[in-house]
Design an enzyme around this catalytic site. Structure first.
Site, PDB file in Angstrom:
ATOM      1  N   CYS A 201       0.921  -1.205  -0.040  1.00 31.41           N
ATOM      2  CA  CYS A 201       0.120   0.051  -0.070  1.00 31.41           C
ATOM      3  C   CYS A 201       0.800   1.415   0.011  1.00 31.41           C
ATOM      4  CB  CYS A 201      -0.933   0.032   1.325  1.00 31.41           C
ATOM      5  SG  CYS A 201      -1.658  -1.391   1.398  1.00 31.41           S
TER       6      CYS A 201
ATOM      7  N   ARG B 106       1.412   1.618  -6.010  1.00 26.93           N
ATOM      8  CA  ARG B 106       1.446   0.901  -4.926  1.00 26.93           C
ATOM      9  C   ARG B 106       0.467   0.105  -4.319  1.00 26.93           C
ATOM     10  NH1 ARG B 106       6.415   1.104  -2.087  1.00 26.93           N
ATOM     11  NH2 ARG B 106       5.213   0.066  -0.154  1.00 26.93           N
TER      12      ARG B 106
ATOM     13  N   TRP C  12      -3.696  -1.582  -1.099  1.00 26.64           N
ATOM     14  CA  TRP C  12      -3.704  -3.004  -1.948  1.00 26.64           C
ATOM     15  C   TRP C  12      -4.331  -4.202  -1.043  1.00 26.64           C
ATOM     16  CZ3 TRP C  12      -3.200  -4.205  -6.863  1.00 26.64           C
ATOM     17  CH2 TRP C  12      -3.026  -5.429  -7.204  1.00 26.64           C
TER      18      TRP C  12
ATOM     19  N   ASN D 195       0.842   0.012   6.021  1.00 24.66           N
ATOM     20  CA  ASN D 195       1.381  -0.797   4.897  1.00 24.66           C
ATOM     21  C   ASN D 195       1.898  -2.298   5.453  1.00 24.66           C
ATOM     22  OD1 ASN D 195       2.407  -1.787   2.401  1.00 24.66           O
ATOM     23  ND2 ASN D 195       3.973  -0.549   2.474  1.00 24.66           N
ATOM     24  N   GLY D 196       1.487  -3.314   5.245  1.00 23.88           N
ATOM     25  CA  GLY D 196       1.864  -4.569   5.648  1.00 23.88           C
ATOM     26  C   GLY D 196       0.808  -5.518   6.149  1.00 23.88           C
TER      27      GLY D 196
ATOM     28  N   GLU E 147       8.621 -20.903 -19.332  1.00 23.90           N
ATOM     29  CA  GLU E 147       8.265 -19.409 -18.746  1.00 23.90           C
ATOM     30  C   GLU E 147       9.500 -18.757 -19.023  1.00 23.90           C
ATOM     31  OE1 GLU E 147       6.180 -17.757 -17.517  1.00 23.90           O
ATOM     32  OE2 GLU E 147       7.228 -16.085 -16.346  1.00 23.90           O
TER      33      GLU E 147
ATOM     34  N   LYS F 140       9.345 -15.138 -21.582  1.00 31.11           N
ATOM     35  CA  LYS F 140       9.859 -13.707 -20.921  1.00 31.11           C
ATOM     36  C   LYS F 140      10.898 -13.229 -21.917  1.00 31.11           C
ATOM     37  CE  LYS F 140       7.918 -13.185 -18.497  1.00 31.11           C
ATOM     38  NZ  LYS F 140       6.708 -13.776 -17.660  1.00 31.11           N
TER      39      LYS F 140
ATOM     40  N   GLU G 274       8.416 -11.987 -25.269  1.00 24.58           N
ATOM     41  CA  GLU G 274       7.451 -10.952 -24.935  1.00 24.58           C
ATOM     42  C   GLU G 274       8.265  -9.488 -24.716  1.00 24.58           C
ATOM     43  OE1 GLU G 274       5.964 -11.900 -20.464  1.00 24.58           O
ATOM     44  OE2 GLU G 274       4.519 -10.842 -21.581  1.00 24.58           O
TER      45      GLU G 274
ATOM     46  N   HIS H  27      12.787 -35.790 -31.686  1.00 22.84           N
ATOM     47  CA  HIS H  27      11.607 -36.033 -32.412  1.00 22.84           C
ATOM     48  C   HIS H  27      11.397 -34.888 -33.497  1.00 22.84           C
ATOM     49  CE1 HIS H  27      10.918 -39.621 -30.106  1.00 22.84           C
ATOM     50  NE2 HIS H  27      11.093 -38.874 -28.984  1.00 22.84           N
TER      51      HIS H  27
ATOM     52  N   LYS I 286      -1.268  -5.301 -19.870  1.00 21.56           N
ATOM     53  CA  LYS I 286      -0.993  -6.050 -18.615  1.00 21.56           C
ATOM     54  C   LYS I 286      -2.149  -7.047 -18.184  1.00 21.56           C
ATOM     55  CE  LYS I 286       0.837  -7.268 -14.893  1.00 21.56           C
ATOM     56  NZ  LYS I 286       2.037  -8.224 -14.971  1.00 21.56           N
TER      57      LYS I 286
END
Ligand code: M6R
Length: 609
Positions: free
Chosen positions: A2, A27, A74, A100-101, A482, A486, A489, A505, A604
């Site tokens: 946050c 944040r 958040w 925040n936390g 993955e 990365k 993209e 193969h 996003k």
């Protein structure tokens, strides 16, 4: 994650608070609020949604006042709503707090406070804090705050205001950032430098355990026992844009570096003290529930799908339940075999991906039990699923997902172990061993992040190749997928991941002199086979970069370069091997001059089909 701000001085508190929160909106942005002391009362206004909703509510009625605190949220505990938005107060509105936390022991504290007659207005963990101040207050504000800090467990940055002490703000920090900005006849508090950089460049960056007593003309810093701390002023010389990214050039790099904390936060409260059990307070699963399932379906898109592949491995290996993994865009049209004996787990960072949401609705329609793994409290997917477990990565801004992936992996690992414990499919000894290693992962990620120079060199050397191959077996293959995503993209290099055993193969035809092949070789159970596959590509004159665990002496004999990661159990090593792959993609994109945070054609959150 946050954003918090505080102001005390000789100008309008509201102006600074709203400006500061605007700079901190990256944040957290599900709700916001401010509290301002207007000379007699504390005026509080909160609004669910973006900060603009709060600004709209304040139009024409912004209070005068030269001391105040603010917050952009958040959500972690409690969905986004006006009630759950900060600031929070005690029963009488005497003490006001932004946080925040995560307060890990808030449940027992809340029960004790309720038993003493305190009334709670929100579902948040934070609200215990002002009630505790009320409980401990005997006339000395700082002493009451310190007493609270010695009772709460978890992570926090906090700002306290009290109408009984209108000349003082108090702030404190543990595991979350906090900075005090020093002005002339005014002082500022913020989670992060961007909020204050337009007002001052003279700051105190607080350390864990420090408490700052901030007045108009002075700032004194103590430890949690009240002993004075001698602190040096830090002069900020970044520009405002760099400050928002915490001094990093891009959000992606910042988020890669936030992974130790994101993973630690996601583990927090789920690893029982003493370290022999995993708990999920959010889930009410029983042995009977799990034994009644005939399969699990994991459904997701993109990076979240790759986390699902690793999740399948974990659940099958540890909990011995059959798992299917599917792309949400395929699943929803597949006429999937899903019924009331199926548990469908959807994974989504944003909680808004249209295909994943549709797959979730389709699963419910067919009678499946549903669980969402998401990073966004109150998102569409979180609301639609019967049950939700959250990753605590904080907002991910860069299009390329990094910290969301590692938090999804750690969460899927804990979920699988939790299921295994309920089904008694792992021994207590193995469980304890795995949890011991799990707890080391955040520090091991930090270690992996500490030496990026070799990765930069590889990126410069191979960043202009048009094709790169990634190979691996078992979990190494899942991470290879993955890594390749990365690179594709953000650097636009054509990258493909193959299960090493599949090369012969067909794909081997593409391996010619000078083609870079990134070979992951960390899975001990298939190590010899992996080395044979590396030799196959070496025999075609590929340039091979191995990714291996510390202590691996064999790999150096068969590859051109190696990147080592700290050793751990082969189940947990994907959390480490993915880090150099993220960095390689990042530095390759930099080498090619690409727009890292906003790659072409991508968004996003994919809220269209
Ligand atoms: O928000 P979600 O996790 O549902 O998003 C899924 C994908 O769109 C996302 O992971 C995408 O693949 C990322 N850009 C990958 O870095």
């Amino acid at each position: 994650m946050c954003g918090i701000v505080g102001y005390i001085g000789n100008k309008s508190a509201a102006t600074f608070l709203l400006d500061g929160l605007t700079k901190l909106e990256y944040r957290g942005y599900d709700s916001a609020g401010i509290a301002i002391f207007d000379g007699q009362n504390v005026f509080i206004e909160k609004a669910v949604g973006r900060l603009d909703a709060l600004k709209e509510k304040l139009k024409g009625r912004t209070p005068e006042g030269v001391i105040g605190i603010g917050h952009t949220r958040w959500a972690t505990h409690g969905r986004p709503s006006d009630q759950n938005a900060h600031p929070h107060t005690d029963c009488h509105g005497d003490f006001v707090v932004v946080h925040n936390g995560i307060i890990e022991n808030f449940m027992p504290l809340k029960e004790q406070l309720i038993a003493k007659g305190h009334h709670f207005a929100s579902e948040t963990d934070t609200e215990v804090i002002p009630h505790l101040v009320e409980e401990f207050y005997r006339g000395d504000f700082a002493e009451a705050v310190r007493a609270v800090l010695n009772r709460i467990e978890g992570s926090y940055s906090l700002v306290f205001m009290s109408k009984k002490h209108p000349d003082t703000l108090i702030c404190a920090k543990q595991d979350n950032p906090l900075v005090v900005g020093l002005g002339d006849g005014e002082n500022f508090i913020a989670s992060d430098i961007p909020a204050i950089i337009n007002r001052t460049r003279r700051t105190y960056i607080l350390n864990d355990g420090e408490v700052a007593i901030v007045k108009r003309d002075s700032v004194s810093i103590t430890d949690r026992r009240g002993n004075a701390v001698d602190k040096k002023i830090f002069h900020v010389n970044w520009n405002a844009e760099a400050a928002e990214k915490g001094g990093y050039e891009h959000f992606m790099l910042k988020e890669i570096n936030e992974q130790p904390k994101a993973v630690r936060d996601t583990m927090s409260k789920r690893v029982v003290k003493g370290g022999d059990r995993i708990v999920f307070d959010e889930l009410n699963w029983t042995t009977e529930f799990l034994n009644g399932l005939d399969k699990v379906y994991i459904v997701a898109c993109g990076t979240a799908y790759h986390a699902g592949l690793v999740g399948k491995f974990y659940i099958e290996k540890l909990a011995r339940i059959l798992v299917e993994v599917d792309l949400a865009s395929e699943f929803r049209y597949r006429d999937p075999i899903v019924d009331d004996k199926t548990l469908v787990i959807v994974i989504s960072q944003s909680g808004e991906t249209s295909d994943t949401l549709a797959a979730l609705k389709e699963s419910k329609r067919r009678g499946a039990k549903t669980l969402a793994v998401t990073n966004v409290v109150g998102s569409s997917i979180a609301r639609e699923a019967e049950q939700v477990v959250h990753t605590w990565a904080g907002p991910e801004i860069a299009v390329a997902s990094t910290k969301a992936y590692t938090t999804q992996l750690i969460l899927m690992f804990m979920l699988a172990l939790y299921m295994a414990q309920l089904r008694s499919t792992v021994s207590e000894e193995r469980s304890r061993e795995l949890i011991g290693l799990l707890k080391k992962i955040p520090a091991q990620i930090s270690e992996t992040l500490s030496d990026v120079e070799p990765i930069k060199t590889f990126a410069r050397r191979y960043g202009f190749n048009e094709d790169v191959f990634y190979i691996g077996r078992s979990l190494d293959y899942d991470v290879a997928l993955e890594g390749a995503l990365k690179l594709k993209e953000i650097s636009y290099i054509h990258a493909e991941a193959y299960a090493s055993g599949e090369l012969k193969h067909g794909t081997l035809a593409l391996i010619v002199e000078g083609v870079p092949v990134i070979a992951l070789a960390t899975q001990k159970s298939v190590y010899d086979k992996t080395i044979s596959n590396i030799k196959e590509v070496k025999a075609r004159d590929a340039i091979v970069i191995g990714i291996a665990a510390d202590g691996d002496k064999e790999i150096e004999k068969v590859v051109d370069h190696v990147m080592f990661v700290p050793d751990t159990d082969e189940l947990l090593i994907p959390l480490l091997t993915v880090v150099p792959l993220q960095l390689l993609a990042y530095y390759a994109a930099i080498t090619r001059g690409c727009d890292v945070d906003k790659p072409r054609n991508l968004a996003k959150s994919v809220t269209v089909e």
